[in-house]
Scaffold this active site. Structure first.
Site, PDB file in Angstrom:
ATOM      1  N   ILE A 230      -4.009   4.548   0.707  1.00 12.42           N
ATOM      2  CA  ILE A 230      -4.645   5.042   2.026  1.00 12.42           C
ATOM      3  C   ILE A 230      -5.770   5.921   1.758  1.00 12.42           C
ATOM      4  CG2 ILE A 230      -4.186   5.919   4.247  1.00 12.42           C
ATOM      5  CD1 ILE A 230      -1.143   5.220   3.357  1.00 12.42           C
TER       6      ILE A 230
ATOM      7  N   TYR B 126       0.823  -1.130   0.098  1.00 14.47           N
ATOM      8  CA  TYR B 126       0.052   0.029   0.200  1.00 14.47           C
ATOM      9  C   TYR B 126       0.851   1.312   0.063  1.00 14.47           C
ATOM     10  CZ  TYR B 126       0.873   0.768   5.026  1.00 14.47           C
ATOM     11  OH  TYR B 126       1.467   1.175   5.993  1.00 14.47           O
ATOM     12  N   CYS B 127       0.093   2.475  -0.501  1.00 15.05           N
ATOM     13  CA  CYS B 127       0.919   3.849  -0.430  1.00 15.05           C
ATOM     14  C   CYS B 127      -0.199   4.761  -0.373  1.00 15.05           C
ATOM     15  CB  CYS B 127       1.841   3.865  -1.890  1.00 15.05           C
ATOM     16  SG  CYS B 127       0.795   3.763  -3.205  1.00 15.05           S
ATOM     17  N   THR B 128       0.311   5.878  -0.448  1.00 15.61           N
ATOM     18  CA  THR B 128      -0.830   7.095  -0.629  1.00 15.61           C
ATOM     19  C   THR B 128      -2.039   6.833  -1.278  1.00 15.61           C
ATOM     20  OG1 THR B 128       1.132   8.377   0.068  1.00 15.61           O
ATOM     21  CG2 THR B 128      -1.148   9.687   0.078  1.00 15.61           C
TER      22      THR B 128
END
Ligand SMILES: [Zn+2]
Ligand SMILES: [Zn+2]
Length: 323
Positions: free
Chosen positions: A207, A178-180
């Protein structure tokens, strides 16, 4: 309706003559009165822009009307103030700097991790054979991350390919990256597959979308974002604060830049220490002659940095090579 909106989006889709596209796109954004930062590369588009709801709507329609970007997903936030002070649209070699020697080797349009919608990510993340992998940098995961996530000691996504070597022991497990906003995962998961990880998934929309669709459950702390807001809350189910003040160790999610422009360190600092140190990371910075005025936010409009001879000669060299 909110006064303004901030859009976050990316689209991996080939763009021919991307430099020219970037110039035209900048003009278009300016004509709508948008502010923000967009990166254009041969591999696609990556941006965050802020404007009135009308301008944002017109922008999204314009992007979607282009067949190349028809599938672009926009994450839309209502905001009180514009999240930027300028409009930039720049051409770069990659929309996310992965530092891969040959970026063409990794093409998210051809191979990438399986996309998981927020609800599916939530359902899967605590299973026994699953590892949650945060592919972001230190300053990002320090201020917020998923419970039980594996984080990497990197200052920039460029370092990710190197770090993958340290993850060998996780081969055989299901990896959920996952990332932003999802853009880094497209490449990170593609790289993991290339390196022999077999079961790789990515949180679709990152996210930010997870905050909207899964109420941010089990995300600890806040989500770092690349605009004036610095961090945004995403968890409305079981929110916590994970970061601490660099100066006193108290729990805080407030991120600032050191008021000394030469230092400009990006760190977490509580309000009390902020006033005490006048927005600086240390007493030395507090007494620096160029220290900027601290207004309690710790956010500063970018000021021109002192001339860096090395950087300039590098840039010149790059130009020469290009020509
Ligand atoms: Zn403090
Ligand atoms: Zn400092």
């Amino acid at each position: 309706m909110a006064q303004y909106q901030t859009l976050l989006y990316y689209c991996y889709s080939p763009i021919e003559n991307a430099e020219k596209f970037a110039e035209d796109h900048l003009e278009f954004c300016k004509s709508l009165g948008l502010l923000g930062r967009i990166i254009v590369a041969e591999e696609g588009l990556n941006g965050t822009v802020s404007g009135t709801p009308e301008a944002c709507k017109a922008y999204m329609e314009h992007v979607h009307a282009d067949p190349r970007f028809a599938k672009t997903e926009f994450k839309v936030d209502d905001v009180e103030e514009l999240s930027f002070i300028k409009m930039h649209c720049r051409y770069k070699e990659e929309i996310v700097h992965s530092g891969l020697r040959n970026p063409a080797e990794i093409d998210p349009n051809k191979q990438t991790g399986k996309h998981l919608e927020p609800k599916d990510f939530l359902a899967m993340k605590d299973q026994e054979d699953v590892v949650i992998l945060d592919v972001r940098s230190n300053y990002e995961h320090n201020v917020g991350r998923f419970k039980n996530a594996v984080t990497l000691d990197i200052e920039n996504f460029r370092e990710f390919p190197e770090k993958v070597k340290e993850l060998e022991h996780l081969k055989g497990k299901k990896i959920l990256t996952y990332c932003t906003g999802g853009i880094k995962c497209e490449k990170a998961s593609a790289l993991l597959l290339k390196e022999g990880f077999e079961d790789v998934y990515q949180l679709h929309g990152g996210i930010i979308k997870y905050g909207k669709e899964a109420a941010g459950e089990d995300f600890e702390g806040e989500c770092y974002v690349f605009d004036n807001r610095v961090t945004v809350p995403v968890n409305s189910v079981n929110p916590t604060v994970v970061s601490t003040c660099k100066n006193c160790g108290k729990i805080t999610s407030k991120m600032i830049n050191c008021a000394n422009p030469i230092c400009n360190e990006h760190f977490t600092q509580c309000d009390e220490c902020g006033w005490e140190l006048d927005g600086c990371c240390s007493d030395a910075c507090k007494s620096h002659p160029k220290k900027r005025e601290y207004d309690g936010t710790g956010y500063y409009v970018k000021v021109p940095q002192p001339v860096n001879i090395e950087k300039i000669s590098k840039r010149k060299h790059k130009k020469l090579v290009k020509n």
